[in-house]
Design an enzyme around this catalytic site. Sequence first.
Site, mmCIF file in Angstrom:
data_model
loop_
_atom_site.group_PDB
_atom_site.id
_atom_site.type_symbol
_atom_site.label_atom_id
_atom_site.label_comp_id
_atom_site.label_asym_id
_atom_site.label_seq_id
_atom_site.Cartn_x
_atom_site.Cartn_y
_atom_site.Cartn_z
ATOM 1 C CG ASP A 66 -0.334 -0.627 2.445
ATOM 2 O OD1 ASP A 66 0.899 -0.626 2.555
ATOM 3 O OD2 ASP A 66 -1.082 -1.114 3.303
ATOM 4 C CG ASN A 138 -9.174 -1.311 11.754
ATOM 5 O OD1 ASN A 138 -8.310 -2.050 11.295
ATOM 6 N ND2 ASN A 138 -9.498 -0.158 11.198
ATOM 7 C CG HIS A 140 -6.071 -2.212 8.658
ATOM 8 N ND1 HIS A 140 -6.154 -0.949 9.196
ATOM 9 C CD2 HIS A 140 -4.759 -2.537 8.759
ATOM 10 C CE1 HIS A 140 -4.966 -0.535 9.577
ATOM 11 N NE2 HIS A 140 -4.099 -1.501 9.330
ATOM 12 C CD GLU A 145 -8.653 1.271 7.652
ATOM 13 O OE1 GLU A 145 -8.658 0.279 8.404
ATOM 14 O OE2 GLU A 145 -7.992 2.308 7.895
HETATM 15 C C1 F6R Z 1 1.292 -1.796 6.124
HETATM 16 C C2 F6R Z 1 -0.026 -2.366 6.168
HETATM 17 C C3 F6R Z 1 -0.863 -2.392 7.401
HETATM 18 C C4 F6R Z 1 -0.088 -2.721 8.673
HETATM 19 C C5 F6R Z 1 -1.001 -2.642 9.873
HETATM 20 C C6 F6R Z 1 -0.286 -2.942 11.152
HETATM 21 O O1 F6R Z 1 1.848 -1.938 4.827
HETATM 22 O O2 F6R Z 1 -0.443 -2.801 5.168
HETATM 23 O O3 F6R Z 1 -1.871 -3.358 7.239
HETATM 24 O O4 F6R Z 1 0.470 -3.982 8.552
HETATM 25 O O5 F6R Z 1 -1.557 -1.368 9.952
HETATM 26 O O6 F6R Z 1 0.628 -1.920 11.398
HETATM 27 P P1 F6R Z 1 1.725 -2.087 12.526
HETATM 28 O O7 F6R Z 1 2.520 -3.260 12.125
HETATM 29 O O8 F6R Z 1 2.523 -0.816 12.473
HETATM 30 O O9 F6R Z 1 0.993 -2.287 13.795
#
Ligand code: F6R
Length: 263
Positions: A66, A138, A140, A145
């Site tokens: 992303d 959440n 995702h 989301e």
């Molecule tokens: C990042 C991504 C997100 C993260 C998620 C967890 O490329 O796609 O799905 O993996 O937000 O973030 P952290 O690891 O910082 O808790």
Amino acid sequence: MRLVLCESAAETGQAAAAIFAARIERGPCVLGLATGSSPLPVYRELIRRHREADLSFAECVAFTLDEYVGLQPVDARSYRATIRDEFVDHVDLPVAALHSPDAADPDPQALHRAATAYEETIRLAGGIDVQLLGIGANGHIGFNEPSSSLASRTRIKALTQQTREDNARFFGEDETVPKLCLTQGLGTIRDSRHAVLVAQGAKKADAVAAAVEGPVSAACPASVLQMHPHATVILDAAAASRLRNVDYYRHVQRLNDELGLLP
Ligand code: F6R
């Protein structure tokens, strides 16, 4: 779905890195990379193996999950710059082989074109062999989301306020976390040949339990991994603390360790 229950965050990194290394050692492959805190122990271990055990990424191609809309690829806060800083620039993966969604131009038509082009580039590369994932509090994965279509492809998504607050730590106090992103879709992630999700810490425990033991639902996007033909979920003790069937997961893990059934 295979559950790997670890004692520590470092151990989650070793377990996930072992899966990546085994695939890379089999020959040229396409890697899916995630940004954020969760994959850092994985990258640390892969970098260690590169330096100390000759693990080479020279024949790999990589795709990030992303990108924030409106950030140039060279912007230090962009996910492309972050993944280079945390991983790619420390191994021998050619920078030209690192692909990320081009979300720099916020014009909606340009973003639609970039999303379609990203899907096509993944397809032309032969699809993603091993996809690394973190999970948001959440539920995702990528930036899909809650309410994301389980069949979605790379597209524009609006970030939730929670995600923006969670990621504010990567931005300065006077900077605004972008409201939009381009993200691989849940359908894109489901097409990967092996999905490897890593989670650490109590903050992720509810999302992990919903993803692994809850219903398959757009309300918890990571639950789409229940429909994935080859998904591995690697957790530290805190992230696994809300799971109900832990005894069974440990039993299977012991069998796997004894019999070497699964990669
Ligand atoms: C990042 C991504 C997100 C993260 C998620 C967890 O490329 O796609 O799905 O993996 O937000 O973030 P952290 O690891 O910082 O808790």
